[in-house]
Structures are given as structure tokens and as C-alpha cells.
Write an enzyme that holds these catalytic residues in place. Sequence first.
Site, PDB file in Angstrom:
ATOM      1  N   ASP A  28      -6.293   5.655 -10.578  1.00  0.00           N
ATOM      2  CA  ASP A  28      -7.767   5.213 -10.607  1.00  0.00           C
ATOM      3  C   ASP A  28      -7.877   3.695 -10.626  1.00  0.00           C
ATOM      4  O   ASP A  28      -7.204   3.012 -11.349  1.00  0.00           O
ATOM      5  CB  ASP A  28      -8.495   5.918 -11.715  1.00  0.00           C
ATOM      6  CG  ASP A  28     -10.178   5.813 -11.440  1.00  0.00           C
ATOM      7  OD1 ASP A  28     -10.263   5.541 -10.292  1.00  0.00           O
ATOM      8  OD2 ASP A  28     -10.654   6.195 -12.350  1.00  0.00           O
ATOM      9  N   ASN A  76     -13.602  13.852  -3.457  1.00  0.00           N
ATOM     10  CA  ASN A  76     -13.396  12.626  -2.757  1.00  0.00           C
ATOM     11  C   ASN A  76     -14.108  12.840  -1.440  1.00  0.00           C
ATOM     12  O   ASN A  76     -14.298  11.837  -0.602  1.00  0.00           O
ATOM     13  CB  ASN A  76     -12.277  12.031  -2.957  1.00  0.00           C
ATOM     14  CG  ASN A  76     -11.710  11.668  -3.928  1.00  0.00           C
ATOM     15  OD1 ASN A  76     -10.493  11.503  -4.464  1.00  0.00           O
ATOM     16  ND2 ASN A  76     -12.570  10.908  -4.803  1.00  0.00           N
TER      17      ASN A  76
HETATM   18  C1  FPP Z   1      -9.031   6.176  -6.873  1.00  0.00           C
HETATM   19  O1  FPP Z   1      -9.352   4.888  -6.857  1.00  0.00           O
HETATM   20  C2  FPP Z   1      -8.148   6.414  -5.902  1.00  0.00           C
HETATM   21  C3  FPP Z   1      -8.132   7.214  -4.924  1.00  0.00           C
HETATM   22  C4  FPP Z   1      -9.359   8.076  -4.771  1.00  0.00           C
HETATM   23  C5  FPP Z   1      -7.136   7.454  -3.805  1.00  0.00           C
HETATM   24  C6  FPP Z   1      -5.871   7.166  -4.319  1.00  0.00           C
HETATM   25  C7  FPP Z   1      -4.829   6.742  -3.013  1.00  0.00           C
HETATM   26  C8  FPP Z   1      -3.914   5.928  -2.872  1.00  0.00           C
HETATM   27  C9  FPP Z   1      -3.419   5.080  -4.188  1.00  0.00           C
HETATM   28  C10 FPP Z   1      -3.384   5.653  -1.542  1.00  0.00           C
HETATM   29  C11 FPP Z   1      -2.834   6.623  -0.773  1.00  0.00           C
HETATM   30  C12 FPP Z   1      -1.950   7.525  -1.538  1.00  0.00           C
HETATM   31  C13 FPP Z   1      -0.445   7.851  -1.381  1.00  0.00           C
HETATM   32  C14 FPP Z   1      -0.017   9.111  -1.914  1.00  0.00           C
HETATM   33  C15 FPP Z   1       0.238   7.270  -0.122  1.00  0.00           C
HETATM   34  P1  FPP Z   1     -11.107   4.621  -6.728  1.00  0.00           P
HETATM   35  O2  FPP Z   1     -11.378   4.322  -5.456  1.00  0.00           O
HETATM   36  O3  FPP Z   1     -11.839   5.915  -7.311  1.00  0.00           O
HETATM   37  O4  FPP Z   1     -11.428   3.468  -7.692  1.00  0.00           O
HETATM   38  P2  FPP Z   1     -12.673   2.863  -8.462  1.00  0.00           P
HETATM   39  O5  FPP Z   1     -13.072   3.946  -9.460  1.00  0.00           O
HETATM   40  O6  FPP Z   1     -12.301   1.454  -8.794  1.00  0.00           O
HETATM   41  O7  FPP Z   1     -13.857   2.772  -7.422  1.00  0.00           O
END
Ligand code: FPP
Length: 253
Positions: A28, A76
Site C-alpha cells: 500500500d 480496486n
Molecule cells: C496500493 O497503493 C497498490 C495497489 C492497488 C497496486 C499494487 C501494484 C503494484 C505494486 C504494481 C504491479 C504489481 C506487480 C505484482 C507487478 P495505492 O494506490 O492504494 O496507494 P495509496 O493508498 O497511497 O493511494
Amino acid sequence: MFLPTIKKVDIKDLNTKKLPKHIAIIMDGNGRWAKQKGLIRAIGHQNGTKSVRETVEACAELGIENLTLYAFSTENWNRPKLEVDTLMKLLVSSLKKEIKTLQENNIKLSAIGNLKTLPSKVNKELSDVIKSTENNNRMTLTLALSYGSREELLNTVKEISIKVKNNIISTENIDESIINEHLYTQNLPDVDLLIRTSGEQRISNFLLWQIAYAELYFTKILWPDFTKQHLYDAISEYQKRERRFGKTSEQIS
Ligand code: FPP
């Protein structure tokens, strides 16, 4: 007043006999990382893939047998279309890029979730990598994609009900192992250590059944800043905990 120096955990300080068999991570903070730098969220996700690489490498080096990453939740899908598309493209490009590394390092890729809802391009790339790494046995890397624990449990209940209806299973024989066999994670052991980055202290519909006795570790580090050192810190903290599984301290020792 002087604060004591916080000693960095060295990989050599970790007890190799007390490693978690299964680490799960809620990655996250990509969006906040980008915002702090005045960048668009997509750049946060892009940098998040570097932390994925670093974490997979660190787990394989240490001898962790199972690593499960929460890459995309059922919730998501409600994000802006542009962000969803970016994440899907990143998945495809990461899978294409990493297939060789997974092979060279004997890592098996697996995926859990409602995979049929993923775009066909993602599914195609995913099944190619899963197929070509299926005989690898150093570590299993599982990506949770379009994954939600409640959806997984619903699916489990439906599958078991159908088997009861068709006299394949009798109601009296339904036990924890039958439920385990019908979860998306059927071949994985329970989670020992669950890590969530970014300071949020929630489970967010991730592996609710499988974390029943997991040690929870929350860190303020945003996912794109997560390094091997942060993983060692989490494992070191895990090794200090006494896992009693409902027993008393005396029974454990
Ligand atoms: C949460 O951060 C992250 C995600 C919803 C996606 C995770 C994806 C990756 C790390 C990249 C691709 C993955 C792989 C396995 C290649 P957020 O967007 O919720 O952050 P925030 O809470 O700060 O808005």
C-alpha cells in the site's frame, strides 16, 4: 535527551531456523508516494514494481517458501478506468520482463482471485508464466489479482454445496481441511507473517481465513520505498514474537 540508536537488522542476525514459511504483503501507498513527489499515481505503481522485484529477490535469497502479494483487489475495479488500465498494463509488462528471472531463480508463479474477470491480455500472459514455471520449487510467488477474501469464501461455500448436493461430500464430513481444499490458496500453507505498508492498519479483505494465526506487521514505509532492509526488519520482529496458537507460554517452551 538522546534516543538510543536503532540498530539495523542484518541478514546474518536472522534466525534461519525460525523463518516464516508464508509471507503475505498488502502493498500500500503507491498513490501517496507519487503525490508526495508531485507525480501522477501511475508513477507510484511503476516504482512499486521495483519493490516487488526487490522483495521477491530477498525472500528467495532467505529461503522463504511462499510469498503472496496483494496486487489488485476486487474493490480496486472501482478506481478510475485510467488507473485500472495502467495497473493491468504494468502487470503484463512486468510478467513479460520477469519470466526469465523467475526461471533462472527456480521460482514458481501462481495467481489467486476471480481471474476470469481480468483482461484477456493479462490472463494470457499470466497463464504463460504460470505454465512455464510450474515445475520450479525454490519458492512460490502468488499474485492476488481481482482478489477479495469474501468472494473467495462465497465461492468456496458454493463449490462445497454443489458437492454436497451431488453426494460427493457429506455435510458431517465438512471440516477445515475441506474448506482449505476449496479456497483459491488450496496448495498454500497458512500465512505466518502479514505485512502492510503505508501506515494503514487494516486487512482490507485479504486472506481472512488464511491469516487466522498470522503475525501482523504494519510499517509506515510507502510501498515504492520498501527495500530488503524493511523485509529483514519485519522478519526480525516476527522472530521476537511468541506464537502460542491458543496455548500457554509454558506449553510452548
Ligand atoms: C496500493 O497503493 C497498490 C495497489 C492497488 C497496486 C499494487 C501494484 C503494484 C505494486 C504494481 C504491479 C504489481 C506487480 C505484482 C507487478 P495505492 O494506490 O492504494 O496507494 P495509496 O493508498 O497511497 O493511494
